[in-house]
Design an enzyme around this catalytic site. Sequence first.
Site, PDB file in Angstrom:
ATOM      1  CB  SER A 218      -0.925  -0.017   1.215  1.00  0.00           C
ATOM      2  OG  SER A 218      -1.686  -1.203   1.232  1.00  0.00           O
ATOM      3  NE  ARG A 233       4.894  10.360  -2.263  1.00  0.00           N
ATOM      4  CZ  ARG A 233       4.547  10.546  -3.514  1.00  0.00           C
ATOM      5  NH1 ARG A 233       5.473  10.517  -4.462  1.00  0.00           N
ATOM      6  NH2 ARG A 233       3.282  10.774  -3.849  1.00  0.00           N
ATOM      7  CG  ASP A 271      -4.495  -0.198   0.541  1.00  0.00           C
ATOM      8  OD1 ASP A 271      -4.112   0.583  -0.350  1.00  0.00           O
ATOM      9  OD2 ASP A 271      -4.641   0.144   1.725  1.00  0.00           O
TER      10      ASP A 271
END
Length: 549
Positions: A218, A233, A271
Amino acid sequence: MVLSRRGSGSITLASGQTLAIHTRTHDEEDLPHATKKTMADHLRKYESIFTLTPQRMRMIVEAFKETLELGLSKPDQVVLAGAALLRRRRAALTATLASIFSCTVAYPTRLTLTPYQPMIPTFVFGFPTGKEKGDYLAVDLGGTNLRVCLVAVQGEGKFEITQTKYRLTEEQKQDDGQKLFDFCAECLKTFIDSNFGVEEAGRGLKSGEKLPLGFTFSYPCAQTRIDDGVLIRWTKGFGASNTEGKDVAEMFRKSLEKYELPVTLTALINDTTGTLIASHYVNPQTKIACIFGTGCNAAYMEHVKNIPKIAHLGIDPSADIAINCEWGAFDSFEHEHLPRTKYDVIVDETSNKPGEQAFEKLISGRYLGEILRLVICELIDEGVLFLGQNTYKLEVPYVFDTAFLSLMERMLTSLLLHATSDPTDELLMIIGIFSHFFAVETTLAERQFFRALAKLIGRRAARLSACGIAAIVSKMGYLDEGCVVGADGSLYNKYPGFADRIHEGLVDIFGERGRNIVTQHAEDGSGVGSAIIAAMTKTRKDAGLYVDL
């Protein structure tokens, strides 16, 4: 010796040693508490700071739409390189500032990184048909827990799921990235050994058999195919080293090989993308999915013909592909559109990713409690709250959990539902929070203020969330026909009134037509969605439709 307003002070002994002292009384009436009028005056100030007008919301929606379009045209590699460049610039500026003034080193005074959502093509093509079947494993690396699932996809919107959760420590979130994936593999091994170790109920594994695995990761990744992903990131407080800029799917495969696990990593998904697919699998009216939890994000199905940055792949323009918006990045770096307060700026500048994830830092569960804590600390410093009391426990960053805001709001809901209740009794939960966790006494006026302040911060988060949904709805033309938004996450599921305030915000933005957009609790995207996507990917590969840059 002079005591500070916080009930703490020090005295120098004859020996030269400094002795710290703290004073506190349990007699609430003897404490110099703020008056009811004082708290009311401060509340009016914060109402003006945290309230979003419909006009301002519509302005945010228009800016949001523009960045969505821009993100669809900018290659993911540019996003990856740009974010890395900004981090290098920050580090280099700190390390070389002195030398710049003593030599002729050419160093740019300002490097601008255009703010736009990554809008990542996920290589998940179209919605499920409803005919997908089979057993699939799913590993979900979320913001708080690691979850391992076995999903039996049964078709026609039906499934069964077996799962185990493992708590992630703060040390694991910041440690070496490969160690983090080793932990994931170790937990998966434990799960497989427990569920497939013996021939029982048809679940035993045959020699050489490998189970398809969907890996829910996620965090924003630039993908060139369904089963790889370069981490752009970390978000949600993660900072595991040696990971950003690397293929996390390949790192996880190394860990899977290390533990000799009988699995094949079939799909790497976000997700939110999984939530989109799982929710549509159960309710075909679902066209958008959102996560409102520790972080925030959205996904939707976009027409390939409207994505300039993948035009060179030769994909059928009439096809649809799921887009992981990574909308937590909206208005990052430049901060031109969101109504950031000075408390939001402090949260941003003291985070592990200053300047980044601007939208997320205003609405996600990781930060709402900290925003309220900063307001409280400001009032302590101004001599308004907790005079004569020791407040050191409140001075620890992130010690005020967003769950506390939820509890305060729950008291407000109870008051509204039971108008004859004694408000003193209804606010006992707030007494408990401040006395048990922070060892400070409060008056009824102060507790009413804290509850109202929690409502302001929570309501702003929900209304900003509505702006993000409205931007996608407007871009895709869903307003008149209406659609369902599958929503998941702790804020949406547990925070009192959060969903209602999103709906209220949509009406403020669109008028009565905003009622055509309905949010509903999403199906398990990180488990069920991951499994369904693994099934869809297997079908495409078997049909020779695998896409690779």
